[in-house]
Design an enzyme around this catalytic site. Structure first.
Site, PDB file in Angstrom:
ATOM      1  N   SER A 180       0.845  -1.366   0.139  1.00 23.30           N
ATOM      2  CA  SER A 180      -0.082  -0.148  -0.234  1.00 23.30           C
ATOM      3  C   SER A 180       1.091   1.200  -0.358  1.00 23.30           C
ATOM      4  O   SER A 180       1.640   1.305  -1.052  1.00 23.30           O
ATOM      5  CB  SER A 180      -0.961  -0.419   1.096  1.00 23.30           C
ATOM      6  OG  SER A 180      -2.375   0.585   0.692  1.00 23.30           O
ATOM      7  N   ASP A 234      -9.924  -6.071  -3.326  1.00 20.21           N
ATOM      8  CA  ASP A 234      -9.160  -4.793  -2.730  1.00 20.21           C
ATOM      9  C   ASP A 234     -10.574  -3.778  -2.458  1.00 20.21           C
ATOM     10  O   ASP A 234     -11.160  -3.177  -3.252  1.00 20.21           O
ATOM     11  CB  ASP A 234      -8.055  -3.563  -3.286  1.00 20.21           C
ATOM     12  CG  ASP A 234      -7.339  -3.066  -1.920  1.00 20.21           C
ATOM     13  OD1 ASP A 234      -7.589  -2.865  -1.761  1.00 20.21           O
ATOM     14  OD2 ASP A 234      -6.215  -3.592  -1.898  1.00 20.21           O
ATOM     15  N   HIS A 282      -7.582  -5.885   0.955  1.00 24.08           N
ATOM     16  CA  HIS A 282      -6.835  -4.997   0.812  1.00 24.08           C
ATOM     17  C   HIS A 282      -5.088  -5.863   2.087  1.00 24.08           C
ATOM     18  O   HIS A 282      -4.093  -5.316   2.777  1.00 24.08           O
ATOM     19  CB  HIS A 282      -6.996  -3.845   0.755  1.00 24.08           C
ATOM     20  CG  HIS A 282      -5.430  -3.050   1.579  1.00 24.08           C
ATOM     21  ND1 HIS A 282      -4.710  -2.599   0.217  1.00 24.08           N
ATOM     22  CD2 HIS A 282      -5.244  -2.384   1.819  1.00 24.08           C
ATOM     23  CE1 HIS A 282      -3.791  -1.658   0.325  1.00 24.08           C
ATOM     24  NE2 HIS A 282      -3.553  -0.771   1.473  1.00 24.08           N
TER      25      HIS A 282
END
Lengths: 274, 274
Positions: free
Chosen positions: A145, A221, A253
């Site tokens: 991320s 996600d 995620h």
């Protein structure tokens, strides 16, 4: 630097250290996994940069890198995601301030005195690691991320320092995302031309990456609109950048996603570092 | 039962459920990993009982069972360690009350109305799992610390229900340990004859275990004096109980230890369940 904790893990050792950071102007904590192979000599290093709201600890306990690092003989460094402490500016939202350094060098008040995570990773922590741990000067870098963004931007801008690069669900195009515009405005100011050196897609467009690039992205996600993997995939194809963006069916995620593909990424780096 | 969360993991699915429990008189939460093989039909079940202060979540996120369960085609159930909630008696210490059910059926006030974790695991949750998840009626059981004690005691007392048994650093002889005497006094009262059915070493002495038994124990475990692995090892040898107690050099009591040997334990159970 001071050893905070040490746990045997897969025949090696999972350690946590703290050290005074001149770059960030505060004490910083990081974790280091040393595989069993250090008994026979220095090993290459894989850097894992974490995402928003994480510390050094989340990936260390949840991502499952140790098993694979032990198998392949890599050290893994888990830095924190921002400067910390009572004297360090913060924001009440989770995505600005402490836990959200975005791996940039801030140039604006009140952030610029401590928020220098780019320099911290590339220079200071790298030097601390090289001086104190049994590692070779051979480095790979990955992250999740915000940390995937950090990995891509740091590797492309320092291609002489890193041999291998991958990312898990990176923030791919922060200058066009609310995960980026808000933070770059705060840390860097309103001149958007200063933002480009922290945008993965723009850096890839300008410089490419010297090796091949592995990116995993979950199809489910919950942050796809903010991550913008299509910008990176498009740029890789346009630029004929060697590598692959794998859309992983059904994954979200979370660390369950990272954990599921940690083995692939460690093997990817080991194949390029060993 | 109600689905609380669901995350894709190693091609399968890590789910968390809550359900009303008649046995415990409160709502209970548990986690279930379903491997990719459930697409082709029901799979055997491995039960993982957690230790003091844990919930359903700790092992689910830190112990790394999913990778191995996916490889071998086992479901893994992670129950909570006690009844929970505002109406459930508690104690200010970490090792009594909520988070410390010790897998017993309490018979004393104020505990007896909710603290019935033995019946909850053996009967109610087993039934909930069998009725709602795509699993076979073939079960293995393992656990860590207090959960290792629970696994051994539950398996020996219900040898018709479980095919395979292992433990990570179990509380081996609680009737002779401060991890046991305090809790059994509170939950069961001062008549120590009622404690024996919850003591792993005494049950092994009395009944043995029908199969072979795998126990891992870290040599640097900070709780060795409370766990008393020597009592179990001695009894296994005296009784010619098939199995092994492995003293793992340098490992402590943490999830780094459990994670390091999770693969061995899942393979052990898979070899006896599949």
């Amino acid at each position: 630097m001071e050893l905070i904790s040490e746990n045997r893990s897969f025949g090696g050792s999972q350690k946590v250290f703290k050290h005074p950071s001149n770059t960030c102007g505060c004490e910083m904590t990081f974790a280091a996994y040393l595989p069993p192979q250090v008994e026979f000599g220095p090993v290459p290093v894989l850097w894992y940069l974490s995402g928003l709201s994480c510390t050094h600890e989340n990936a260390m306990t949840k991502a499952g890198f140790q098993e694979h690092a032990a198998k392949h003989g890599l050290a893994v460094i888990f830095p924190d995601t921002s400067p910390r402490g009572a004297g360090v500016s913060d924001d009440e939202s989770y995505d600005l301030g402490q836990g959200a350094g975005f791996y940039v060098n801030a140039t604006r008040d009140p952030w610029k005195s401590h928020y220098r995570m780019y320099d911290y990773i590339v220079n200071e922590l790298r030097s601390v690691v090289m001086s104190n741990l049994p590692v070779q000067d051979r480095h790979g870098i990955t992250g999740h991320s915000m940390g995937g963004l950090g990995a891509i931007t740091i590797a492309i801008r320092n291609a002489d320092l890193f041999e291998s690069l991958s990312a898990f669900a990176p923030i791919a195009h922060p200058t066009q995302s609310d995960w980026g515009r808000k933070q770059f405005s705060a840390y860097l100011g309103d001149d958007e031309s200063t933002w480009a050196e922290y945008d993965a897609t723009l850096l890839l467009q300008e410089h490419g990456w010297k090796g091949d690039l592995l990116v995993d992205q979950g199809s489910q996600d919950q942050f796809l609109d903010l991550l913008k993997p299509e910008a990176l995939a498009d740029m890789m194809a346009r630029r004929r950048q060697p590598g692959q963006v794998r859309i992983q069916d059904g994954y979200d995620h979370s660390y369950f996603f990272v954990n599921s593909f940690a083995g692939d990424h460690v093997a990817w780096h080991a194949g390029r570092l060993n």
